[in-house]
Structures are given as C-alpha cells and as structure tokens.
Design a protein around this motif. Structure first.
Motif, PDB file in Angstrom:
ATOM      1  N   ARG A  31       0.849  -1.182   0.000  1.00  0.00           N
ATOM      2  CA  ARG A  31       0.000   0.000   0.000  1.00  0.00           C
ATOM      3  C   ARG A  31       0.891   1.240   0.000  1.00  0.00           C
ATOM      4  O   ARG A  31       2.030   1.202   0.464  1.00  0.00           O
ATOM      5  N   THR A  32       0.336   2.337  -0.498  1.00  0.00           N
ATOM      6  CA  THR A  32       1.134   3.563  -0.553  1.00  0.00           C
ATOM      7  C   THR A  32       1.659   3.939   0.819  1.00  0.00           C
ATOM      8  O   THR A  32       2.755   4.492   0.951  1.00  0.00           O
ATOM      9  N   ARG A  33       0.862   3.634   1.863  1.00  0.00           N
ATOM     10  CA  ARG A  33       1.294   4.037   3.204  1.00  0.00           C
ATOM     11  C   ARG A  33       2.616   3.403   3.617  1.00  0.00           C
ATOM     12  O   ARG A  33       3.318   3.929   4.476  1.00  0.00           O
ATOM     13  N   TYR A  34       2.974   2.262   2.987  1.00  0.00           N
ATOM     14  CA  TYR A  34       4.256   1.642   3.330  1.00  0.00           C
ATOM     15  C   TYR A  34       5.404   2.573   2.959  1.00  0.00           C
ATOM     16  O   TYR A  34       6.431   2.618   3.650  1.00  0.00           O
ATOM     17  N   LEU A  35       5.227   3.323   1.863  1.00  0.00           N
ATOM     18  CA  LEU A  35       6.299   4.204   1.404  1.00  0.00           C
ATOM     19  C   LEU A  35       6.547   5.355   2.379  1.00  0.00           C
ATOM     20  O   LEU A  35       7.609   5.976   2.347  1.00  0.00           O
ATOM     21  N   ARG A  36       5.572   5.639   3.217  1.00  0.00           N
ATOM     22  CA  ARG A  36       5.755   6.720   4.189  1.00  0.00           C
ATOM     23  C   ARG A  36       6.882   6.406   5.161  1.00  0.00           C
ATOM     24  O   ARG A  36       7.432   7.304   5.798  1.00  0.00           O
ATOM     25  N   LYS A  37       7.229   5.125   5.273  1.00  0.00           N
ATOM     26  CA  LYS A  37       8.338   4.763   6.153  1.00  0.00           C
ATOM     27  C   LYS A  37       9.691   5.110   5.527  1.00  0.00           C
ATOM     28  O   LYS A  37      10.675   5.278   6.241  1.00  0.00           O
ATOM     29  N   GLY A  38       9.738   5.174   4.204  1.00  0.00           N
ATOM     30  CA  GLY A  38      11.030   5.371   3.547  1.00  0.00           C
ATOM     31  C   GLY A  38      11.187   6.682   2.816  1.00  0.00           C
ATOM     32  O   GLY A  38      12.274   7.000   2.332  1.00  0.00           O
ATOM     33  N   ILE A  39      10.080   7.478   2.697  1.00  0.00           N
ATOM     34  CA  ILE A  39      10.119   8.739   1.968  1.00  0.00           C
ATOM     35  C   ILE A  39       9.517   9.830   2.835  1.00  0.00           C
ATOM     36  O   ILE A  39       8.530   9.618   3.531  1.00  0.00           O
ATOM     37  N   LEU A  40      10.115  11.018   2.774  1.00  0.00           N
ATOM     38  CA  LEU A  40       9.581  12.156   3.512  1.00  0.00           C
ATOM     39  C   LEU A  40       8.193  12.496   2.980  1.00  0.00           C
ATOM     40  O   LEU A  40       8.038  12.824   1.814  1.00  0.00           O
ATOM     41  N   TRP A  41       7.202  12.397   3.853  1.00  0.00           N
ATOM     42  CA  TRP A  41       5.797  12.584   3.460  1.00  0.00           C
ATOM     43  C   TRP A  41       5.318  13.940   3.981  1.00  0.00           C
ATOM     44  O   TRP A  41       5.379  14.209   5.173  1.00  0.00           O
ATOM     45  N   ARG A  42       4.856  14.790   3.091  1.00  0.00           N
ATOM     46  CA  ARG A  42       4.369  16.105   3.490  1.00  0.00           C
ATOM     47  C   ARG A  42       2.864  16.039   3.755  1.00  0.00           C
ATOM     48  O   ARG A  42       2.114  15.563   2.921  1.00  0.00           O
ATOM     49  N   GLN A  43       2.475  16.508   4.914  1.00  0.00           N
ATOM     50  CA  GLN A  43       1.092  16.404   5.348  1.00  0.00           C
ATOM     51  C   GLN A  43       0.136  16.973   4.295  1.00  0.00           C
ATOM     52  O   GLN A  43       0.266  18.116   3.870  1.00  0.00           O
ATOM     53  N   GLY A  44      -0.815  16.172   3.865  1.00  0.00           N
ATOM     54  CA  GLY A  44      -1.811  16.622   2.914  1.00  0.00           C
ATOM     55  C   GLY A  44      -1.380  16.531   1.465  1.00  0.00           C
ATOM     56  O   GLY A  44      -2.210  16.599   0.565  1.00  0.00           O
ATOM     57  N   LYS A  45      -0.076  16.387   1.208  1.00  0.00           N
ATOM     58  CA  LYS A  45       0.414  16.355  -0.162  1.00  0.00           C
ATOM     59  C   LYS A  45       1.012  15.012  -0.547  1.00  0.00           C
ATOM     60  O   LYS A  45       0.933  14.592  -1.689  1.00  0.00           O
ATOM     61  N   GLY A  46       1.641  14.371   0.403  1.00  0.00           N
ATOM     62  CA  GLY A  46       2.358  13.146   0.069  1.00  0.00           C
ATOM     63  C   GLY A  46       3.789  13.474  -0.305  1.00  0.00           C
ATOM     64  O   GLY A  46       4.433  14.300   0.331  1.00  0.00           O
ATOM     65  N   ALA A  47       4.289  12.840  -1.368  1.00  0.00           N
ATOM     66  CA  ALA A  47       5.689  13.016  -1.760  1.00  0.00           C
ATOM     67  C   ALA A  47       5.785  13.255  -3.259  1.00  0.00           C
ATOM     68  O   ALA A  47       5.288  12.469  -4.057  1.00  0.00           O
ATOM     69  N   SER A  48       6.445  14.357  -3.632  1.00  0.00           N
ATOM     70  CA  SER A  48       6.687  14.620  -5.049  1.00  0.00           C
ATOM     71  C   SER A  48       7.736  13.655  -5.564  1.00  0.00           C
ATOM     72  O   SER A  48       8.788  13.464  -4.931  1.00  0.00           O
ATOM     73  N   LEU A  49       7.485  13.056  -6.727  1.00  0.00           N
ATOM     74  CA  LEU A  49       8.457  12.127  -7.293  1.00  0.00           C
ATOM     75  C   LEU A  49       9.548  12.839  -8.091  1.00  0.00           C
ATOM     76  O   LEU A  49      10.442  12.187  -8.611  1.00  0.00           O
ATOM     77  N   LEU A  50       9.494  14.172  -8.149  1.00  0.00           N
ATOM     78  CA  LEU A  50      10.665  14.907  -8.636  1.00  0.00           C
ATOM     79  C   LEU A  50      11.779  14.829  -7.600  1.00  0.00           C
ATOM     80  O   LEU A  50      12.961  14.866  -7.940  1.00  0.00           O
ATOM     81  N   ASP A  51      11.373  14.723  -6.322  1.00  0.00           N
ATOM     82  CA  ASP A  51      12.351  14.700  -5.241  1.00  0.00           C
ATOM     83  C   ASP A  51      11.816  13.877  -4.071  1.00  0.00           C
ATOM     84  O   ASP A  51      11.428  14.426  -3.047  1.00  0.00           O
ATOM     85  N   PRO A  52      11.772  12.547  -4.217  1.00  0.00           N
ATOM     86  CA  PRO A  52      11.276  11.696  -3.131  1.00  0.00           C
ATOM     87  C   PRO A  52      12.347  11.536  -2.048  1.00  0.00           C
ATOM     88  O   PRO A  52      13.088  10.556  -2.022  1.00  0.00           O
ATOM     89  N   CYS A  53      12.426  12.496  -1.153  1.00  0.00           N
ATOM     90  CA  CYS A  53      13.493  12.527  -0.144  1.00  0.00           C
ATOM     91  C   CYS A  53      13.466  11.255   0.709  1.00  0.00           C
ATOM     92  O   CYS A  53      12.466  10.973   1.381  1.00  0.00           O
ATOM     93  N   PRO A  54      14.548  10.490   0.708  1.00  0.00           N
ATOM     94  CA  PRO A  54      14.553   9.238   1.494  1.00  0.00           C
ATOM     95  C   PRO A  54      14.731   9.512   2.978  1.00  0.00           C
ATOM     96  O   PRO A  54      15.350  10.489   3.382  1.00  0.00           O
ATOM     97  N   THR A  55      14.143   8.624   3.798  1.00  0.00           N
ATOM     98  CA  THR A  55      14.346   8.672   5.245  1.00  0.00           C
ATOM     99  C   THR A  55      14.887   7.313   5.683  1.00  0.00           C
ATOM    100  O   THR A  55      15.052   6.409   4.876  1.00  0.00           O
ATOM    101  N   SER A  56      15.142   7.160   6.955  1.00  0.00           N
ATOM    102  CA  SER A  56      15.770   5.909   7.420  1.00  0.00           C
ATOM    103  C   SER A  56      15.014   5.311   8.605  1.00  0.00           C
ATOM    104  O   SER A  56      15.609   4.747   9.509  1.00  0.00           O
ATOM    105  N   ASN A  57      13.697   5.454   8.606  1.00  0.00           N
ATOM    106  CA  ASN A  57      12.914   4.934   9.732  1.00  0.00           C
ATOM    107  C   ASN A  57      12.821   3.409   9.732  1.00  0.00           C
ATOM    108  O   ASN A  57      12.590   2.797  10.754  1.00  0.00           O
ATOM    109  N   ASP A  58      12.973   2.818   8.580  1.00  0.00           N
ATOM    110  CA  ASP A  58      12.815   1.379   8.440  1.00  0.00           C
ATOM    111  C   ASP A  58      13.828   0.921   7.394  1.00  0.00           C
ATOM    112  O   ASP A  58      13.947   1.513   6.326  1.00  0.00           O
TER     113      ASP A  58
END
Length: 438
Positions: free
Chosen positions: A35-62
């Motif tokens: 599900r898309t929500r899984y990607l929230r663990k690995g990409i910086l998710w902006r409230q209400g917008k999600g993540a732009s795929l021009l710049d899917p900023c990676p995170t390291s939560n998982d």
C-alpha cells in the motif's frame, strides 16, 4: 545499473538506466502487494500532499523501506540535477511516452516539458489518456493514489491495449535506452557547471500567463535559454517555444564593477527623458482606466500596444501607488528601483548600474517585457469586440484582476519577468551578465 532491493520481490530486468521513480514505485508496489502508506516509512511525506516524485526525499525509519526510498530518490531528477530540477520539470502531471509505458517504463526526463518527444521512440510525451482523454494524475505519491500503468478514470492501459499493471512478465525496458544518454550528459553539464549562475531562476516568470496558475511557460523558457544560449547542444532536442526568449548581453563585469553604483545627475537625467510620457498618449486618454494598482490600462483595442507598453515600462522605475506616481531619486533608483525590479540586493548584482551598457540592458529588457505584455493585452481587447458591451465589461474586469501583476508595478506584486544570469568566460575568466525576457 539496476537497483538492488533486499527483502523485496524484484527482478533486475524490470528497470534500466534513466527510468523515473513513478514506474519504479508502481512495479515495487504491484509485485509486493504494498500500500502507498508503506512508502511513508522510507520517503519524507508532506502532510496533505504526500511526496513529489521529482524529489522523493529518502528517510531511514525502516531498513527495507529506506532501501526503497533511496532507490526512488536515485532515479529522480532531484538526484540527477539538484540545482535546477524545479525550474525545468513539473510534478503537476505524469508525462509519458505511450510506447515506453506499454512495457511499464517512463524516463525521468519525460517530466521536463521542454523535452516534447521521447528520445527513444520519437513519440510525443502525453499528459492524458489515449482512450478517454482524462488528464494524468500528479507526479506524486499520496494516500489517495497508487502509481499505475493505466488511466485512473477509465482504467484503460496508457500504452495501448494490454493491461500490464499486475503482469510482471510484461515489464521490461525499451530497446535503445542509450538514446537518453545525450540528455543525461547535458543535464550533468548544467549541474556541474560552476560557470553559470542563474541568480533569480526560482522567482522568474514569463510575460505569458501559464494555464491554471502553473509555471509551464517558465519551465519551457528556462529549458530554451539553457539549450540554445548558455549550454548549446545539438544532441539535445530544441524547445518547442513559438517565440524564443530575448537575451540581452553579454555585459562584461570588469574589475571595477563593485565600486559605487550611484548615477550622476546627467546619467539619471538621460534615463528620465527616456521614460517620459510620449505626447501622443494625450489623444488616447479617454481609452484608459486606472485600477487600484495605479497604472492606467486600456479599456479597448484602439490604444496602440507600444503606448500601453510605455506606461508599464515607466511604472517599473517610479514610486507607484493608487493615488500618485513619481520618479525615484537617482540614489533610490540604483539602491531600490532596479534591485527590486530584478528581485535581488544591489550588492548581488555585482555591477555598477551606472555602467552605460548595463543600465541600457536593464532598460531594454524592461521595455521588451512591457511590450510583450501590452501586445498580449491588446490581443485580449480585440477578442472582447465579439461580445455584447456588458459582457465585455465583465471580462475586462476579470482580465485586469488576473493580469494585475503584469499590468502594474511588478515589484509590488512579486512578479519578476527579467532573468539575471551571470556566466564566467572560461577563456578570459571574465564574468558576463545576461538579462532574459520570455
């Protein structure tokens, strides 16, 4: 090199060099039933917008999600050209080549509107379904949308007749991926060049109105200036702009350029005489109305565009309010009017505005922008002739409101139609200044 995704169902044959994060995300989601929500663990998710795929900023939560986030980021334009990707590419819509997407592939460079055709197949990059005409979704990951190879409205495949969303056997990369190489090389030249400093690219706008308040025209113009003037490269497709941007310069920044920028009385007097109101304006006075932003606007098509342009041009070098207009002092002209016109501090310009060629360049670029705006306004007034007077009046008021940033004093409305670009000549080592209007 194909991405390595430990812990995921993945095959190296599914991806290739140059593929963007949208189709990569679609494959990893479908192959692993995510599900898309899984990607929230690995990409910086902006409230209400999600993540732009021009710049899917990676995170390291998982750890696993982080590897996915890094894969998507490395495939993005932000990783390839971090300095200028926002000025060149759009995430308002997913752009694709029908032949590429038929095998589950989209090149990251398809998001650059200046690249009209797919370099691999020669097909036009589309932003709508070939079956129902519905617009493609934004180039985003969000809670409401999974990336897909099919139309979000009618469900038809974007690439033809075969539905491939869950057909992992149909996913492959196109032949001749090497046809993307010239554009990738050119983008690398832009990114690594220390000779080009586009000083106000994030605020620069064209004289044309982009549809729905977007910056489409501006992105096309940035691409055209880089491709045709600053880093010309015949292996990269030309921009599709009908009118090429006007480039003023180069103006050499000499060693003494950082001295006092003040004008003499005589120099400023020459400028004031240039922007003085032309006598022929008097006979058109009844065809102007002055809105709240203080600069008179034609109410019909009888006013020649060059006279309207003169009022816009003059307003950029005056103190303008809804009540009065008056010239700046010669000191404020250099310290306030011109830097605000270009949206930069005077010390960033690194040039004496009293330098005759540079001041002529600024005045010329401002006149060019004013004339382009006036011509477009005149075309609009001509179109109003075809409707009854009450409707024409309503359209005029709507148009004035929509065009207020262009018809008035630009700096008051955060509108900056003059690009300022500094380029170092590799042979002489001298800095050159360019002003661009599109």
């Amino acid at each position: 090199m194909s991405p390595i995704l430990p812990g995921f169902v993945w095959a190296s044959a599914w991806s290739g060099i140059g593929e963007g994060p949208y189709t990569l995300a679609a494959k990893i989601i479908y192959a692993n039933n995510l599900r898309t929500r899984y990607l929230r663990k690995g990409i910086l998710w902006r409230q209400g917008k999600g993540a732009s795929l021009l710049d899917p900023c990676p995170t390291s939560n998982d750890e696993m999600a982080s590897s996915l986030g890094n894969m998507l980021y490395q495939a993005s334009l932000a990783a390839r050209i971090p300095r200028l990707y926002k000025a060149l590419a759009t995430d308002r819509e997913f752009r694709y080549c029908a032949k590429c997407i038929s095998s589950g592939f989209q090149a990251a460079i398809a998001q650059i509107p200046g690249i009209v055709q797919c370099p691999i197949h020669g097909e036009i990059h589309r932003n709508s379904c070939i079956h129902c005409g519905a617009s493609t979704p934004p180039y985003f990951l969000n809670n409401d949308h999974l990336p897909s190879f099919s139309c979000t409205e009618c469900g038809s495949p974007l690439g033809g007749e075969l539905l491939i969303d869950r057909r992992v056997d149909a996913w492959s990369t196109p032949d001749r991926l090497d046809r993307l190489d010239p554009i990738h090389t050119w983008l690398e030249r832009i990114n690594t060049s220390k000779d080009i400093h586009w000083m106000n690219v994030s605020e620069w706008s064209t004289t044309l109105q982009s549809p729905e308040g977007t910056r489409d025209h501006t992105r096309d113009a940035v691409f055209a200036v880089l491709r045709s003037r600053l880093l010309p490269d015949k292996t990269v497709p030309e921009s599709n702009l009908d009118q090429k941007p006007e480039v003023f310069g180069p103006f050499v920044l000499t060693q003494g350029a950082k001295s006092s920028p003040d004008l003499t009385e005589a120099e400023y007097g020459t400028i004031l005489r240039r922007i003085a109101l032309p006598p022929e304006l008097q006979k058109y006075r009844e065809h102007f109305r002055t809105p709240s932003f203080g600069v008179a606007v034609p109410v019909g098509s009888l006013v020649p565009p060059h006279l309207h342009a003169h009022l816009i041009w003059r307003a950029q070098f005056q103190k303008v309010t809804s009540i009065y207009c008056e010239p700046y002092s010669r000191f404020d002209f250099c310290a306030v009017a011109v830097p605000q016109l270009l949206n930069m501090k005077v010390n960033r310009l690194e040039a004496k505005i009293s330098n005759r060629r540079i001041s002529d360049g600024i005045l010329g670029a401002t006149w060019n922008a004013s004339l382009k705006i006036a011509v477009e306004w005149h075309k609009m007034q001509i179109s109003f002739r075809e409707v009854p007077l009450p409707e024409a009046e309503r359209r005029w008021l709507i148009a004035v409101d929509r065009w207020a940033n262009r018809l008035g004093c630009w700096r008051h409305r955060n509108y900056f139609p003059i690009a300022v670009i500094k380029v170092k000549d590799r042979i002489t080592g001298q800095d050159h200044l360019y002003f661009v209007v599109a």
